[in-house]
Design a protein around this motif. Structure first.
Motif, PDB file in Angstrom:
ATOM      1  N   HIS A 289       0.829  -1.206   0.000  1.00 22.55           N
ATOM      2  CA  HIS A 289       0.000   0.000   0.000  1.00 22.55           C
ATOM      3  C   HIS A 289       0.863   1.257   0.000  1.00 22.55           C
ATOM      4  N   ILE A 290       1.905   1.248   0.832  1.00 23.18           N
ATOM      5  CA  ILE A 290       2.770   2.418   0.956  1.00 23.18           C
ATOM      6  C   ILE A 290       3.609   2.607  -0.311  1.00 23.18           C
ATOM      7  N   ARG A 291       4.130   1.511  -0.850  1.00 20.03           N
ATOM      8  CA  ARG A 291       4.974   1.598  -2.044  1.00 20.03           C
ATOM      9  C   ARG A 291       4.189   2.066  -3.258  1.00 20.03           C
ATOM     10  N   MET A 292       2.962   1.545  -3.426  1.00 15.07           N
ATOM     11  CA  MET A 292       2.169   1.825  -4.615  1.00 15.07           C
ATOM     12  C   MET A 292       1.262   3.036  -4.457  1.00 15.07           C
ATOM     13  N   GLY A 293       1.187   3.575  -3.253  1.00 15.77           N
ATOM     14  CA  GLY A 293       0.350   4.741  -3.033  1.00 15.77           C
ATOM     15  C   GLY A 293      -1.113   4.437  -2.804  1.00 15.77           C
ATOM     16  N   THR A 294      -1.467   3.160  -2.717  1.00 16.17           N
ATOM     17  CA  THR A 294      -2.871   2.800  -2.522  1.00 16.17           C
ATOM     18  C   THR A 294      -3.342   2.997  -1.089  1.00 16.17           C
ATOM     19  N   LEU A 295      -2.407   3.335  -0.190  1.00 16.04           N
ATOM     20  CA  LEU A 295      -2.827   3.640   1.178  1.00 16.04           C
ATOM     21  C   LEU A 295      -3.728   4.873   1.196  1.00 16.04           C
TER      22      LEU A 295
ATOM     23  N   VAL B 149     -13.673   4.466   7.852  1.00 17.22           N
ATOM     24  CA  VAL B 149     -13.387   3.450   8.864  1.00 17.22           C
ATOM     25  C   VAL B 149     -11.977   3.725   9.383  1.00 17.22           C
ATOM     26  N   ASP B 150     -11.711   3.340  10.601  1.00  7.42           N
ATOM     27  CA  ASP B 150     -10.389   3.563  11.169  1.00  7.42           C
ATOM     28  C   ASP B 150      -9.335   2.840  10.340  1.00  7.42           C
ATOM     29  N   SER B 151      -8.302   3.566   9.914  1.00  5.17           N
ATOM     30  CA  SER B 151      -7.298   3.005   9.015  1.00  5.17           C
ATOM     31  C   SER B 151      -6.483   1.898   9.679  1.00  5.17           C
ATOM     32  N   MET B 152      -6.197   2.022  10.968  1.00  6.98           N
ATOM     33  CA  MET B 152      -5.437   0.992  11.677  1.00  6.98           C
ATOM     34  C   MET B 152      -6.232  -0.313  11.731  1.00  6.98           C
ATOM     35  N   PHE B 153      -7.517  -0.210  11.959  1.00  9.97           N
ATOM     36  CA  PHE B 153      -8.392  -1.381  11.964  1.00  9.97           C
ATOM     37  C   PHE B 153      -8.417  -2.029  10.581  1.00  9.97           C
ATOM     38  N   PHE B 154      -8.522  -1.204   9.545  1.00 10.99           N
ATOM     39  CA  PHE B 154      -8.661  -1.715   8.182  1.00 10.99           C
ATOM     40  C   PHE B 154      -7.411  -2.455   7.734  1.00 10.99           C
TER      41      PHE B 154
ATOM     42  N   MET C 219       4.304  -3.495  11.884  1.00  6.96           N
ATOM     43  CA  MET C 219       3.701  -3.098  10.615  1.00  6.96           C
ATOM     44  C   MET C 219       3.913  -1.617  10.342  1.00  6.96           C
ATOM     45  N   THR C 220       3.827  -0.808  11.364  1.00  8.47           N
ATOM     46  CA  THR C 220       3.924   0.635  11.190  1.00  8.47           C
ATOM     47  C   THR C 220       5.314   1.060  10.729  1.00  8.47           C
ATOM     48  N   THR C 221       6.329   0.274  11.076  1.00  9.89           N
ATOM     49  CA  THR C 221       7.680   0.615  10.622  1.00  9.89           C
ATOM     50  C   THR C 221       7.804   0.513   9.099  1.00  9.89           C
ATOM     51  N   ALA C 222       6.798  -0.048   8.423  1.00  5.28           N
ATOM     52  CA  ALA C 222       6.816  -0.132   6.962  1.00  5.28           C
ATOM     53  C   ALA C 222       6.838   1.254   6.317  1.00  5.28           C
ATOM     54  N   PHE C 223       6.459   2.297   7.062  1.00  5.56           N
ATOM     55  CA  PHE C 223       6.518   3.652   6.528  1.00  5.56           C
ATOM     56  C   PHE C 223       7.962   4.105   6.320  1.00  5.56           C
TER      57      PHE C 223
ATOM     58  N   PHE D  36       1.465   8.729  14.557  1.00  5.80           N
ATOM     59  CA  PHE D  36       2.695   9.448  14.240  1.00  5.80           C
ATOM     60  C   PHE D  36       3.144   9.137  12.810  1.00  5.80           C
ATOM     61  N   ALA D  37       3.049   7.866  12.395  1.00 12.52           N
ATOM     62  CA  ALA D  37       3.445   7.468  11.054  1.00 12.52           C
ATOM     63  C   ALA D  37       2.555   8.127   9.999  1.00 12.52           C
ATOM     64  N   LEU D  38       1.250   8.165  10.257  1.00 17.77           N
ATOM     65  CA  LEU D  38       0.335   8.797   9.313  1.00 17.77           C
ATOM     66  C   LEU D  38       0.603  10.288   9.203  1.00 17.77           C
ATOM     67  N   ALA D  39       0.943  10.917  10.325  1.00 13.23           N
ATOM     68  CA  ALA D  39       1.221  12.356  10.312  1.00 13.23           C
ATOM     69  C   ALA D  39       2.450  12.677   9.460  1.00 13.23           C
ATOM     70  N   ASN D  40       3.374  11.705   9.334  1.00 17.87           N
ATOM     71  CA  ASN D  40       4.596  11.911   8.574  1.00 17.87           C
ATOM     72  C   ASN D  40       4.546  11.215   7.208  1.00 17.87           C
ATOM     73  N   TYR D  41       3.386  10.691   6.842  1.00 24.81           N
ATOM     74  CA  TYR D  41       3.234   9.953   5.585  1.00 24.81           C
ATOM     75  C   TYR D  41       3.033  10.935   4.437  1.00 24.81           C
ATOM     76  N   THR D  42       3.835  10.786   3.395  1.00 19.37           N
ATOM     77  CA  THR D  42       3.684  11.589   2.183  1.00 19.37           C
ATOM     78  C   THR D  42       2.897  10.771   1.175  1.00 19.37           C
TER      79      THR D  42
END
Length: 262
Positions: free
Chosen positions: A90-96, A104-109, A168-172, A252-258
Motif C-alpha cells: 500500500h505504501i509503495r504503490m500509493g494505494t494507502l 473506517v479507522d485506518s489501523m483497523f482496516f 507493521m507501522t515501521t513499513a513507513f 505518528f506514522a500517518l502524520a509523517n506519511y507523504t
C-alpha cells in the motif's frame, strides 16, 4: 464498537468466499498443520526423556502451554500475518491513500482486512492439545480458573496485536519487512516453553523487558489453577500500554506519511 464488529463480519464473509475457491488446498494445509503440531509434541517428549520437569512444569502442563501457543500462532497467521506485507505494498504503490479516505479507522482496516482461514486449523489443533493436556493431567479447571484464563488470554491477544502493529507501522520507513517478521517469530518462539526454564538475564529480559511471560505462560498458569490476581491485573495493564503505544505510533506514522497525491 458494534459498527466495527459488522465491518469485521463483512471482511470475514468476503475472505471466506475467496478461500472457498481453493478447497483442494484444505487437505494439504490440514496435513501440514498436523505435522507441525506432532513435531512440537515430539520435541517436548525429547526433553522429558532426560528430566521429569521442565522449568518446574510437568509433561501435561507443558502440553497445555504448547496448545495455547499453537492456538495463538494460528490466530496470528489467521488475522495478522496476511496483512503485514500488504501494508508495505500500500505504501509503495500509493494505494494507502484509498484506505485513508474510507469511513473506517485506518489501523483497523489495514490490520484485519485480509484473513487466512485455513490457519484456523492450527487454532482448533491447539485447543484440542490444551484439552488433551488437561485430561493427561487429570485436572478440571474451576470457574475462577476459567475466568482468569480468559482475562489473561485476551490480554495476550491484545499484546500480540499491538506488537504486530508496531512492526507493521515501521513499513513507513523500512523497505524490507522480512527481517522484522523473523524478529517477531524468534521472540514468539520463546513462549513455546515455560518462562521458568530460562535462567539469568534471559529470564529477566523475557519477563520485565519483553512481555513474553504474559503470552502463553500466564494463561496456561491460570488454566491449571496457578493464577495470581496481581499477575492477571499486570497482564491487562501491560496489554493496554502496548496498545496505546501501537496506536500512538500509527498516528505518528500517518502524520509523517507523504501520500501519492501530495
Amino acid at each position: 464498537m458494534r459498527r466495527y464488529w459488522r465491518i469485521f463480519k463483512e471482511f470475514f464473509r468476503t475472505c471466506l468466499v475467496e478461500e472457498l475457491e481453493y478447497r483442494s488446498e484444505f487437505i494439504g494445509n490440514l496435513l501440514t498443520s498436523l505435522f507441525g503440531i506432532i513435531v512440537s509434541i515430539l520435541m517436548v517428549q525429547i526433553f522429558f526423556y532426560q528430566t521429569d520437569q521442565l522449568g518446574g512444569w510437568a509433561y501435561a502442563d507443558v502440553l497445555i502451554l504448547l496448545g495455547i501457543y499453537n492456538t495463538l500462532q494460528g490466530l496470528i497467521d489467521f488475522a495478522l500475518r496476511p496483512n503485514m506485507p500488504r501494508l508495505l505494498l500500500h505504501i509503495r504503490m500509493g494505494t494507502l491513500d484509498y484506505v485513508l479516505t474510507k469511513p473506517v479507522d485506518s489501523m483497523f482496516f489495514v490490520s484485519l482486512r485480509h484473513l487466512n482461514f485455513w490457519r484456523l486449523i492450527d487454532v482448533l489443533l491447539g485447543f484440542g492439545l490444551t484439552v488433551y493436556g488437561l485430561v493427561e493431567k487429570h485436572f478440571f479447571p474451576s470457574f475462577l480458573d476459567v475466568v482468569f484464563f480468559f482475562i489473561t488470554i485476551l490480554s495476550a491477544l491484545l499484546i500480540i496485536y499491538s506488537l504486530w502493529m508496531l512492526l507493521m507501522t515501521t513499513a513507513f520507513w523500512v523497505i524490507r519487512m522480512d527481517d522484522l517478521s523473523f524478529l517477531f517469530n524468534s521472540f514468539f518462539e520463546t513462549t513455546r516453553f515455560p518462562i521458568t526454564m530460562y535462567k539469568g538475564w534471559m529470564r529477566m529480559a523475557l519477563t520485565y523487558l519483553l512481555p513474553a511471560a504474559f503470552l502463553t505462560f500466564t494463561p496456561a498458569s491460570s488454566l491449571i489453577g496457578r493464577w495470581d490476581v496481581q499477575t492477571t491485573i499486570t497482564s491487562g495493564f501491560v496489554a493496554m500500554i502496548f496498545f496505546w503505544l501501537a496506536r500512538r505510533f500509527w498516528k505518528f506514522a500517518l502524520a509523517n506519511y507523504t501520500s501519492a497525491s501530495s
